[in-house]
Design an enzyme around this catalytic site. Structure first.
Site, PDB file in Angstrom:
ATOM      1  N   HIS A   1      34.877  41.205  42.444  1.00 55.38           N
ATOM      2  CA  HIS A   1      34.483  40.583  43.707  1.00 55.38           C
ATOM      3  C   HIS A   1      35.714  40.181  44.516  1.00 55.38           C
ATOM      4  O   HIS A   1      35.778  40.425  45.727  1.00 55.38           O
ATOM      5  CB  HIS A   1      33.609  39.355  43.449  1.00 55.38           C
ATOM      6  CG  HIS A   1      32.168  39.664  43.196  1.00 55.38           C
ATOM      7  ND1 HIS A   1      31.737  40.254  42.019  1.00 55.38           N
ATOM      8  CD2 HIS A   1      31.056  39.475  43.960  1.00 55.38           C
ATOM      9  CE1 HIS A   1      30.418  40.406  42.073  1.00 55.38           C
ATOM     10  NE2 HIS A   1      29.981  39.949  43.236  1.00 55.38           N
TER      11      HIS A   1
ATOM     12  N   HIS B   1      34.378  34.300  36.074  1.00 57.62           N
ATOM     13  CA  HIS B   1      35.791  34.642  35.964  1.00 57.62           C
ATOM     14  C   HIS B   1      36.642  33.403  35.727  1.00 57.62           C
ATOM     15  O   HIS B   1      36.269  32.285  36.106  1.00 57.62           O
ATOM     16  CB  HIS B   1      36.285  35.336  37.241  1.00 57.62           C
ATOM     17  CG  HIS B   1      35.760  36.727  37.419  1.00 57.62           C
ATOM     18  ND1 HIS B   1      36.163  37.783  36.638  1.00 57.62           N
ATOM     19  CD2 HIS B   1      34.861  37.231  38.297  1.00 57.62           C
ATOM     20  CE1 HIS B   1      35.534  38.880  37.024  1.00 57.62           C
ATOM     21  NE2 HIS B   1      34.728  38.569  38.013  1.00 57.62           N
TER      22      HIS B   1
END
Length: 357
Positions: free
Chosen positions: A119, A176
Site C-alpha cells: 500500500h 505492517h
C-alpha cells in the site's frame, strides 16, 4: 541478526498498540485511508481521469503501478517480512512477559509477506507521478517565483501528508511494521522517478506489451518454482494468515501473491491491447478526440462504467478460475476506458452532429 529484528518488531508493536489505543475512535478513518490507497483505485479512478487529461501521465500511472507492485512481490519473497498480527503470537521476544494485545480488523489479514508495504509503495509511486505531472502542467508557463514556490510547496506537502496517513493507517491496522511502510514509500518513489526518465513506454507496441507481460509472469513463476525446488515455500505467509487471523472471513484470495500478480499483469496487457486497437485510433486520434467536451464525457462515462464493472467479483471457490477471471477483468478495465467507451461516444456524437446538419 534475529535479536536485532526482534527489537525492531517489538518497537513496532508498541507503535501499533499506541495508535490503536490513542486513536481508537479514528478506526473508520484509517480503514478508509487503507481502502483509498489500494492500487485498485489507481486503475478504476485515477487512470481514466489522467488518461484524458494528459495521456502520457495515464500511461505512466499504469506502468508505475504494475512494475512497482511486481517489484514489491519480488522484494516480499526475498525479504520474508513478518506482519504484526501474526508475529506477536509466534515470537519468543515476549517469553518473560505477557503477549501484547493487537487488535485486528477486516483488512488486517493480508496473506502475503509484510516487507515492504504494498500500500505504501503503490501510493508513493502513484502520487509521485501525479504530483510531478501537476507541477509540470502548472509551472511550465508560470513566471513568478513566489507562485512557483508556493505551488511546489503545497503539492509536495500534500504528497507527504497522504503518505504519512497511509503509513499510519497500515500500522494502526496491524498489517505492517513501521520500517516496512518507510521502505515501501522510498521504493515507490524510486520506481516513479525511474519512469520519469524512461520514455519508451509511450511508444510501446502491442508486441512489446505482450513480451513485457509474459516476462514479468514467467520470471515471477520461475523464481517461485526455483526456490520451491530447494524447499523454500514462498507461500509460507498464507498459512500464518490462516492460523492467526481471528476471523476466517477476513482472509481473501485476492490478497494472495499470485492474485495480485495476475491482476496487475492483466491491466498492463489490457492497456497495450487498447492503445493498439483501431477503436482507440478512430475515436481518440482524430479532431473530435481532442475536444474538451469529448474528453470530459469519456472521463465521466469511464468512471461510471468501471464502478459498475468493479462490482463483479470472480468466484473464489476454484483458485485457478479466480486467477484467470481476475486477469481478464483487469485487462478489460483499460480496454473499456481507452477504446470501447470513447469509440461509442465518438459514434454517438458524430451521429448527433449529422442530424443537426
Amino acid at each position: 541478526m534475529e535479536s536485532g529484528m526482534d527489537l525492531i518488531h517489538g518497537s513496532g508493536i508498541q507503535m501499533v498498540q499506541y495508535l490503536q489505543t490513542s486513536y481508537k475512535d479514528s478506526q473508520n478513518l484509517f480503514l478508509f485511508i487503507s481502502f483509498a490507497a489500494d492500487l485498485r483505485n489507481t486503475f478504476f479512478v485515477f487512470f481514466p481521469i489522467w488518461f484524458y487529461l494528459c495521456e502520457s501521465v495515464g500511461i505512466k500511472l499504469i506502468w508505475v503501478a504494475v512494475i512497482g507492485d511486481w517489484l514489491n512481490l519480488i522484494f516480499k519473497w526475498i525479504l520474508f517480512g513478518q506482519r504484526p498480527y501474526w508475529w506477536v503470537h509466534e515470537t519468543s521476544f515476549y517469553s518473560n512477559s505477557s503477549v501484547p494485545v493487537v487488535e485486528q480488523f477486516p483488512v488486517t489479514c493480508e496473506t502475503g509477506p509484510g516487507s515492504p508495504s504494498g500500500h505504501a509503495m503503490g501510493s508513493a509511486g502513484v502520487y509521485y507521478v501525479m504530483v510531478t505531472a501537476l507541477l509540470t502542467l502548472l509551472l511550465q508557463k508560470q513566471q513568478q517565483q513566489l507562485k512557483k514556490w508556493c505551488t511546489h510547496s503545497l503539492l509536495w506537502m500534500g504528497f507527504w501528508g497522504v503518505q504519512i496517513c497511509v503509513c499510519l493507517s497500515r500500522i494502526f491496522l496491524a498489517a505492517h511494521f513501521p520500517h516496512q511502510v518507510i521502505t515501501g514509500v522510498i521504493s515507490g518513489m524510486a520506481v516513479a522517478e525511474a519512469f520519469n526518465h524512461l520514455h519508451l513506454i509511450y511508444k510501446a507496441s502491442l508486441k512489446q506489451y505482450v513480451y513485457t507481460t509474459a516476462f514479468l509472469f514467467v520470471f515471477a513463476l520461475g523464481f517461485y518454482l526455483f526456490l520451491k525446488a530447494f524447499g523454500v515455500d514462498l507461500l509460507w505467509s498464507v498459512e500464518k494468515a490462516r492460523r492467526w487471523c481471528v476471523n476466517a472471513e477476513w482472509i481473501h484470495i485476492d490478497t494472495t501473491p499470485f492474485a495480485g500478480l495476475l491482476r496487475n499483469l492483466g491491466t498492463l496487457f489490457g492497456l497495450g491491447l487498447a492503445l493498439s486497437s483501431q477503436l482507440y485510433t478512430d475515436s481518440c486520434k482524430g479532431e473530435q478526440g481532442q475536444r474538451l467536451s469529448f474528453k470530459l464525457g469519456c472521463i465521466v462515462f469511464s468512471l461510471i462504467v468501471l464502478h459498475l464493472f468493479d462490482a463483479f467479483k470472480p468466484p473464489a471457490r476454484n483458485e485457478l478460475l479466480f486467477y484467470f477471471l481476475s486477469f481478464c477483468k483487469s485487462a478489460a478495465v483499460p480496454l473499456t476506458a481507452v477504446a470501447i467507451i470513447p469509440y461509442c461516444l465518438f459514434h454517438i456524437t458524430r451521429t448527433h452532429d449529422k442530424k443537426i446538419l
